[in-house]
Write a protein that holds these residues in place. Structure first.
Motif, PDB file in Angstrom:
ATOM      1  N   ARG A 162       0.831  -1.212   0.000  1.00  0.00           N
ATOM      2  CA  ARG A 162       0.000   0.000   0.000  1.00  0.00           C
ATOM      3  C   ARG A 162       0.867   1.263   0.000  1.00  0.00           C
ATOM      4  NH1 ARG A 162      -4.709   1.559   2.941  1.00  0.00           N
ATOM      5  NH2 ARG A 162      -5.127   2.261   0.831  1.00  0.00           N
ATOM      6  N   GLU A 180     -10.551  -3.900   1.516  1.00  0.00           N
ATOM      7  CA  GLU A 180     -10.863  -2.475   1.469  1.00  0.00           C
ATOM      8  C   GLU A 180     -10.028  -1.715   2.498  1.00  0.00           C
ATOM      9  OE1 GLU A 180     -11.809   0.020   0.138  1.00  0.00           O
ATOM     10  OE2 GLU A 180     -13.093  -0.646  -1.489  1.00  0.00           O
ATOM     11  N   TYR A 209      -9.546   2.238   4.601  1.00  0.00           N
ATOM     12  CA  TYR A 209     -10.090   3.559   4.908  1.00  0.00           C
ATOM     13  C   TYR A 209      -9.251   4.674   4.273  1.00  0.00           C
ATOM     14  CZ  TYR A 209     -13.065   1.508   8.586  1.00  0.00           C
ATOM     15  OH  TYR A 209     -14.010   0.799   9.279  1.00  0.00           O
ATOM     16  N   GLN A 210      -7.927   4.482   4.265  1.00  0.00           N
ATOM     17  CA  GLN A 210      -7.050   5.602   3.917  1.00  0.00           C
ATOM     18  C   GLN A 210      -6.699   5.611   2.435  1.00  0.00           C
ATOM     19  OE1 GLN A 210      -5.930   2.893   5.382  1.00  0.00           O
ATOM     20  NE2 GLN A 210      -6.271   3.306   7.562  1.00  0.00           N
ATOM     21  N   PRO A 215      -5.561   5.743  -4.403  1.00  0.00           N
ATOM     22  CA  PRO A 215      -5.311   7.156  -4.085  1.00  0.00           C
ATOM     23  C   PRO A 215      -6.491   7.891  -3.462  1.00  0.00           C
ATOM     24  CG  PRO A 215      -5.455   6.811  -6.469  1.00  0.00           C
ATOM     25  CD  PRO A 215      -5.516   5.456  -5.845  1.00  0.00           C
ATOM     26  N   PRO A 263      -9.331   8.030  -0.428  1.00  0.00           N
ATOM     27  CA  PRO A 263      -9.774   7.416   0.828  1.00  0.00           C
ATOM     28  C   PRO A 263     -11.193   6.878   0.672  1.00  0.00           C
ATOM     29  CG  PRO A 263      -9.832   9.811   1.011  1.00  0.00           C
ATOM     30  CD  PRO A 263      -9.206   9.493  -0.314  1.00  0.00           C
ATOM     31  N   LEU A 264     -11.571   5.957   1.544  1.00  0.00           N
ATOM     32  CA  LEU A 264     -12.882   5.315   1.435  1.00  0.00           C
ATOM     33  C   LEU A 264     -14.010   6.343   1.456  1.00  0.00           C
ATOM     34  CD1 LEU A 264     -14.432   2.641   1.252  1.00  0.00           C
ATOM     35  CD2 LEU A 264     -14.412   2.533   3.749  1.00  0.00           C
ATOM     36  N   PHE A 265     -13.835   7.425   2.244  1.00  0.00           N
ATOM     37  CA  PHE A 265     -14.950   8.371   2.349  1.00  0.00           C
ATOM     38  C   PHE A 265     -15.239   9.075   1.026  1.00  0.00           C
ATOM     39  CE2 PHE A 265     -11.384  11.043   4.037  1.00  0.00           C
ATOM     40  CZ  PHE A 265     -11.504  12.157   3.218  1.00  0.00           C
TER      41      PHE A 265
END
Lengths: 556, 155
Positions: free
Chosen positions: B112, B138, B140-141, B147, B149-151
């Motif tokens: 990663r 998966e 989060y970052q 490249p 983030p999950l959000f």
């Protein structure tokens, strides 16, 4: 509270599978002790004096009734029927079998819980105010940001092998109940002159053998930059923090060595390449997180008649009146109060809670507080949303469960690490000292006369019991194989944070109740009207305490 | 012949990292950072970085370097993770290799952070390392492999 979606659930499920694989490889001899060590620590598993200890993450202290029942069941099925609340709002069980830990983690995952990064040299559980969302002095609810930080820090690929552990705390109120000055990073929500909410960023606070109050490196950080700024701080620390000596490896040592201005410049240089990148928070993400922490459906009580009913009950039962006054605090919604359930009954190791008490608390939070409760860094439990007219019924149920000690915030509400009874790092036992002090000062009138008083006990320099920031701090020390206790005075964990000063030579365990009694007698003799212990100490200094204590007992 | 993982396969190494390594005959020698600088910063070379080396020293040569190896003297020394991310952020696109005491359990995080080649000291662990390269499905970052983030991707 935050609810997992399929992404979150998949991640904890995969983590369980990963740890199952690591445990079986270790038991098969494919991983050495040294290699398994950080892997198990990053799942909260220590090897202690008598058995392993598993530390379960309680993100910023929030638990649902379902989770509390699961914890009760785990302590019954895999442990000895009790759990311990840590000073970082986590929950520890002291007797699991290594081979069972993957199953315990699977049980936790079934209720959206885990033990990820509760130990090891990585970013730990983010902690906050136990009264978040209900406190009358709150500026903004810190929990959405805590959850944002939790997700960002969970399995962060760059920061899993830091020089040392790393702790972040967030405060969103006027009074600091999260001890943000004593954390590697402390974040304080506040508005700038234009009224926009942002973060004051403190760095390099910490306890341990070199206690330091955090230094400000950013007066106001726009909220959307939170994660990229944290990432810049962590990268500077990961690259430059000392790795040659574990006692010099925390970020506070790096900040001291560089100087806070040079450290700030290094962070800003690093931040330049991260700022405004994809890690920048979006309005929609902040709004999404906020939806998990909206107020529960409060009733519109008839506050006047509720208050009258509570007052009548208090007048009729002095024990209830005591508890009402000491263990409940004002709520932002009229007609409600937040309740502290003390886990500091005399004879109960501070912070320990049995399986049946956990089940009772799960029932009571469903009945009286919208199905949620909180763990506190003072090692107590909070039911945050109780209607005033329910307080008496709640108190009766707590009393039946041995959970109604009316001592929240007073001398016997002692913060205490597990100490030499359990911990392999400890130099001395801490629980018996707490018990001896609780036994000596069990007279409630005396207790209340002493006013708000924080007494914190650590069994060694690692300072898990936060002795440096107790108004009275006690530290267990080893002298030629014998256990002694050093006393410090004048520490504070509030916004006026301070590190306690050492009183003088240490004492044997049996002397401790007398020593504390003498210290308190000096306070009683010297205090001005309404002056708390801490205020009096700050005014009169160490000397009167020193003179009286060492006139009385022979120092060792 | 020493082996490593590259592009999800176990291959033999065409580089050597030690002048006294007799097995290195016929293989290209990677520089240390100080050797590379002393030798006039040659292009089309391979350089092995140690923890604490400053990767910005390589900045101008990055488009032409053929190998950057980051040495992990101990698996608990996480500086190499940050160095990998910095090198990728600086625009390096060539082979980025993690070498040394690295565990199968670290493969996923190394990947990663931007490593695309992996060479544990204990070559008997290459198989176990390869199996654990994917790790989690998966994240989060944001990182080099993902490249966003999950959000920013959550549906």
């Amino acid at each position: 509270m935050y609810a997992y979606d399929h992404y979150d659930q998949q991640l904890v499920d995969e983590r369980v599978a990963q740890f199952r694989d690591q445990t079986s490889r270790y038991l098969a001899g494919d991983l050495t002790d040294a290699e398994f060590l950080p892997l198990r620590l990053q799942n909260g598993l220590y090897v202690q004096r008598l058995a392993p200890m598993l530390r379960i993450a309680v993100p910023y202290g929030l638990l649902s009734a379902v989770q509390v029942r699961k914890l009760a069941q785990i302590t019954r099925d895999y442990d000895k029927g009790y759990a311990h609340i840590s000073t970082r709002q986590n929950i520890q069980i002291n007797w699991p079998r290594l081979e069972d830990v993957p199953d315990i983690l699977a049980e936790l995952a079934s209720v959206q819980m885990h033990a990820i990064q509760t130990s090891g040299n990585c970013i730990r559980n983010t902690t906050t105010d136990q009264f978040a969302g209900v406190a009358a002095d709150e500026i903004e609810d810190p929990r959405p940001y805590c959850e944002i930080i939790r997700q960002w820090s969970t399995l962060h690929p760059e920061f899993a092998f830091l020089p040392r552990k790393f702790k972040i705390a967030v405060c969103g109120s006027h009074e600091d109940r999260a001890a943000i000055h004593a954390h590697d990073i402390g974040l304080e929500l506040h508005a700038n002159s234009a009224g926009e909410m942002g973060f004051r960023v403190l760095v390099g606070g910490g306890l341990g053998r070199t206690p330091v109050i955090g230094s400000e490196i950013c007066q106001w950080l726009e909220r959307r930059h939170l994660l990229s700024y944290l990432e810049a701080i962590l990268r500077v620390y990961n690259k430059h923090g000392r790795r040659d000596n574990k006692y010099k490896a925390r970020i506070k040592i790096l900040v001291k060595a560089m100087g806070v201005d040079a450290f700030r410049r290094a962070v800003e240089t690093e931040w330049a390449s991260l700022k405004d990148g994809p890690t920048t928070l979006t309005e929609s993400e902040m709004a999404r997180m906020a939806t998990f922490f909206t107020p529960p459906p409060y009733e519109q009580p008839d506050a006047m008649s509720d208050k009258a009913a509570v007052a009548a009950a208090a007048a009729a039962e002095p024990l209830f009146a005591n508890w009402l006054r000491r263990n409940t605090v004002a709520h932002r919604v009229d007609g409600y109060r937040a309740v502290t359930v003390s886990l500091k009954a005399t004879g109960n190791p501070p912070g320990d809670v049995s399986d049946s008490q956990l089940d009772l608390l799960a029932d009571l939070c469903e009945q009286f507080s919208f199905g949620e409760l909180r763990t506190t860094h003072q090692q107590n439990i909070v039911l945050a949303d109780v209607r005033e007219r329910d307080l008496h019924a709640l108190w009766r149920s707590l009393q039946a469960g041995g959970l109604a000690s009316p001592n929240a915030g007073y001398l016997t509400d002692i913060i205490c690490c597990p100490g030499g009874d359990f911990c392999s790092l400890a130099n001395a036992k801490s629980i018996p000292v707490a018990e001896a002090i609780q036994e000596r000062f069990d007279d409630l009138d005396y207790l209340y006369d002493m006013g708000p008083l924080e007494l914190n006990i650590s069994g060694c320099m690692n300072a898990c019991g936060h002795h440096h920031i107790g108004h009275i701090g006690i530290l267990g020390v080893d002298k030629k194989g014998e256990e002694f206790y050093q006393v410090s005075l004048g520490g504070s964990q509030s916004k006026d944070a301070s590190i306690g000063k050492i009183l003088g030579p240490s004492f044997s365990r049996s002397e401790m109740p007398d020593v504390i009694e003498t210290i308190l007698s000096v306070y009683v003799a010297e205090r001005l009207e309404d002056e708390t212990f801490l205020q009096a100490f700050r005014r009169i200094g160490m000397q009167p305490f020193k003179e009286r204590v060492y006139a009385r007992v022979d120092p060792q | 012949m020493p082996a490593l993982i590259r592009n999800n396969t176990i291959v033999s190494d065409e580089w050597c990292f030690d002048a006294s390594d007799s097995d290195g005959i016929g293989r290209r020698r990677a520089y240390s950072l100080s050797e590379w600088k002393e030798d006039g910063r040659p292009a089309h070379a391979g350089v092995q970085m140690e923890p604490g080396d400053d990767c910005r020293e390589l900045a101008e040569a990055l488009p032409r370097l053929e190998l950057i190896a980051v040495h992990f003297p101990a698996f608990t020394d996480g500086r190499g993770f940050s160095m990998a991310r910095e090198l990728r952020d600086l625009g390096y696109r060539g082979e980025l290799r993690a070498r040394g005491h690295i565990l199968p359990d670290q493969m996923h995080f190394l990947h990663r952070c931007g490593f695309d080649a992996f060479q544990p000291d204990d070559s008997s662990r290459l198989g176990a390392s390869l199996e654990r390269l994917q790790g989690f499905s998966e994240h989060y970052q944001a990182a080099v492999d993902q490249p966003l983030p999950l959000f920013r991707r959550r549906g």
